[in-house]
Design a protein around this motif. Sequence first.
Motif, PDB file in Angstrom:
ATOM      1  N   ARG A  75    -113.925 -30.646  24.120  1.00  0.00           N
ATOM      2  CA  ARG A  75    -114.299 -29.254  23.882  1.00  0.00           C
ATOM      3  C   ARG A  75    -113.992 -28.901  22.432  1.00  0.00           C
ATOM      4  N   ASP A  76    -114.719 -27.934  21.905  1.00  0.00           N
ATOM      5  CA  ASP A  76    -114.585 -27.538  20.504  1.00  0.00           C
ATOM      6  C   ASP A  76    -113.146 -27.199  20.108  1.00  0.00           C
ATOM      7  N   ILE A  77    -112.369 -26.686  21.028  1.00  0.00           N
ATOM      8  CA  ILE A  77    -111.000 -26.293  20.722  1.00  0.00           C
ATOM      9  C   ILE A  77    -110.176 -27.478  20.223  1.00  0.00           C
ATOM     10  N   SER A  78    -110.518 -28.694  20.637  1.00  0.00           N
ATOM     11  CA  SER A  78    -109.791 -29.882  20.167  1.00  0.00           C
ATOM     12  C   SER A  78    -109.999 -30.073  18.668  1.00  0.00           C
ATOM     13  N   ALA A  79    -111.229 -29.919  18.198  1.00  0.00           N
ATOM     14  CA  ALA A  79    -111.508 -30.026  16.761  1.00  0.00           C
ATOM     15  C   ALA A  79    -110.805 -28.898  16.009  1.00  0.00           C
ATOM     16  N   GLU A  80    -110.795 -27.713  16.599  1.00  0.00           N
ATOM     17  CA  GLU A  80    -110.128 -26.577  15.970  1.00  0.00           C
ATOM     18  C   GLU A  80    -108.627 -26.833  15.854  1.00  0.00           C
ATOM     19  N   TYR A  81    -108.041 -27.428  16.877  1.00  0.00           N
ATOM     20  CA  TYR A  81    -106.619 -27.754  16.848  1.00  0.00           C
ATOM     21  C   TYR A  81    -106.325 -28.747  15.719  1.00  0.00           C
ATOM     22  N   ILE A  82    -107.113 -29.801  15.632  1.00  0.00           N
ATOM     23  CA  ILE A  82    -106.912 -30.820  14.585  1.00  0.00           C
ATOM     24  C   ILE A  82    -107.012 -30.180  13.205  1.00  0.00           C
ATOM     25  N   ALA A  83    -108.020 -29.334  12.999  1.00  0.00           N
ATOM     26  CA  ALA A  83    -108.221 -28.705  11.690  1.00  0.00           C
ATOM     27  C   ALA A  83    -107.092 -27.745  11.332  1.00  0.00           C
ATOM     28  N   SER A  84    -106.565 -27.026  12.304  1.00  0.00           N
ATOM     29  CA  SER A  84    -105.565 -26.002  11.992  1.00  0.00           C
ATOM     30  C   SER A  84    -104.123 -26.481  12.094  1.00  0.00           C
ATOM     31  N   ARG A  85    -103.854 -27.560  12.836  1.00  0.00           N
ATOM     32  CA  ARG A  85    -102.477 -27.969  13.104  1.00  0.00           C
ATOM     33  C   ARG A  85    -102.096 -29.330  12.525  1.00  0.00           C
ATOM     34  N   THR A  86    -103.030 -29.991  11.839  1.00  0.00           N
ATOM     35  CA  THR A  86    -102.711 -31.280  11.224  1.00  0.00           C
ATOM     36  C   THR A  86    -103.287 -31.307   9.811  1.00  0.00           C
ATOM     37  N   GLU A  87    -102.914 -32.315   9.076  1.00  0.00           N
ATOM     38  CA  GLU A  87    -103.453 -32.537   7.732  1.00  0.00           C
ATOM     39  C   GLU A  87    -104.492 -33.652   7.743  1.00  0.00           C
ATOM     40  N   ALA A  88    -105.096 -33.918   8.898  1.00  0.00           N
ATOM     41  CA  ALA A  88    -106.063 -35.008   9.026  1.00  0.00           C
ATOM     42  C   ALA A  88    -107.225 -34.821   8.062  1.00  0.00           C
ATOM     43  N   ASP A  89    -107.691 -35.944   7.532  1.00  0.00           N
ATOM     44  CA  ASP A  89    -108.882 -35.925   6.681  1.00  0.00           C
ATOM     45  C   ASP A  89    -110.138 -35.834   7.517  1.00  0.00           C
ATOM     46  N   GLY A  90    -110.071 -36.357   8.741  1.00  0.00           N
ATOM     47  CA  GLY A  90    -111.251 -36.332   9.576  1.00  0.00           C
ATOM     48  C   GLY A  90    -110.972 -36.757  10.992  1.00  0.00           C
ATOM     49  N   VAL A  91    -112.046 -36.777  11.768  1.00  0.00           N
ATOM     50  CA  VAL A  91    -111.966 -37.129  13.178  1.00  0.00           C
ATOM     51  C   VAL A  91    -113.022 -38.175  13.519  1.00  0.00           C
ATOM     52  N   ILE A  92    -112.737 -38.870  14.616  1.00  0.00           N
ATOM     53  CA  ILE A  92    -113.656 -39.828  15.204  1.00  0.00           C
ATOM     54  C   ILE A  92    -113.908 -39.354  16.627  1.00  0.00           C
ATOM     55  N   SER A  93    -115.155 -39.430  17.084  1.00  0.00           N
ATOM     56  CA  SER A  93    -115.464 -39.069  18.458  1.00  0.00           C
ATOM     57  C   SER A  93    -116.816 -39.648  18.855  1.00  0.00           C
ATOM     58  N   THR A  94    -116.977 -39.800  20.160  1.00  0.00           N
ATOM     59  CA  THR A  94    -118.280 -40.174  20.705  1.00  0.00           C
ATOM     60  C   THR A  94    -119.071 -38.930  21.108  1.00  0.00           C
ATOM     61  N   HIS A  95    -118.435 -37.759  21.025  1.00  0.00           N
ATOM     62  CA  HIS A  95    -119.032 -36.514  21.509  1.00  0.00           C
ATOM     63  C   HIS A  95    -119.686 -35.725  20.367  1.00  0.00           C
ATOM     64  N   PRO A  96    -121.005 -35.554  20.414  1.00  0.00           N
ATOM     65  CA  PRO A  96    -121.699 -34.820  19.339  1.00  0.00           C
ATOM     66  C   PRO A  96    -121.177 -33.403  19.114  1.00  0.00           C
ATOM     67  N   ASN A  97    -120.768 -32.695  20.164  1.00  0.00           N
ATOM     68  CA  ASN A  97    -120.278 -31.329  19.980  1.00  0.00           C
ATOM     69  C   ASN A  97    -118.988 -31.308  19.163  1.00  0.00           C
ATOM     70  N   LEU A  98    -118.107 -32.303  19.354  1.00  0.00           N
ATOM     71  CA  LEU A  98    -116.872 -32.365  18.566  1.00  0.00           C
ATOM     72  C   LEU A  98    -117.178 -32.688  17.112  1.00  0.00           C
ATOM     73  N   ILE A  99    -118.146 -33.562  16.888  1.00  0.00           N
ATOM     74  CA  ILE A  99    -118.569 -33.896  15.528  1.00  0.00           C
ATOM     75  C   ILE A  99    -119.099 -32.646  14.831  1.00  0.00           C
ATOM     76  N   ARG A 100    -119.963 -31.926  15.520  1.00  0.00           N
ATOM     77  CA  ARG A 100    -120.550 -30.709  14.940  1.00  0.00           C
ATOM     78  C   ARG A 100    -119.467 -29.700  14.577  1.00  0.00           C
ATOM     79  N   ARG A 101    -118.557 -29.435  15.510  1.00  0.00           N
ATOM     80  CA  ARG A 101    -117.526 -28.419  15.267  1.00  0.00           C
ATOM     81  C   ARG A 101    -116.550 -28.859  14.171  1.00  0.00           C
ATOM     82  N   ALA A 102    -116.176 -30.122  14.169  1.00  0.00           N
ATOM     83  CA  ALA A 102    -115.265 -30.625  13.131  1.00  0.00           C
ATOM     84  C   ALA A 102    -115.894 -30.500  11.750  1.00  0.00           C
TER      85      ALA A 102
END
Length: 189
Positions: A75-102
Amino acid sequence: MQIKLNLFVEAMQDAPVIAAVKNDEGLDRALSSGCTVVFLLYGTILNIGELVRRVKEAGKLAFIHIDLIEGMSARDISAEYIASRTEADGVISTHPNLIRRARELGLLTIQRFFMLDSLSFANVLRQSSNADVVDVLPGAIPSVISHLVREVRQPLIASGLLLDKSDVVAALSAGAVAVSTTSERLWSV
């Protein structure tokens, strides 16, 4: 976003093998390796920020495989959590909705695809337009990699089932910008 992608591609030119880690011991070894990028394939919602912090303190780029983090969902909230609570440069996923939101949140995105048959190949071409980078598994299929490189507009990473240096060389020669592997003996190739 283009600046971040350029930095990632430059890092791949300097060290085209990505350390993919599945546990704390692997992370320790990845942080002392010559790899400039680390894929975090483990963790929980409680410790992922700390894992990313360690990667960043080592001067490396950190990517979180959202699908593999305990407590996160597709769910989109997972990408939002990564963006707001970590210093990650990016994400990996098989889910297009997570890619879009990230991407909307300014994270670099790597969409992972499992190549099982010709339908999988067509799926890569159909769905990869939103990700910054495409990651295909298994990575030990150079003929498929060379075809995909000609068809997709994003940089391509080859991951999985890379057994030795010849697999790494074959994937890079086929046009992959990098390979991702959990095989520590290949991190220094």
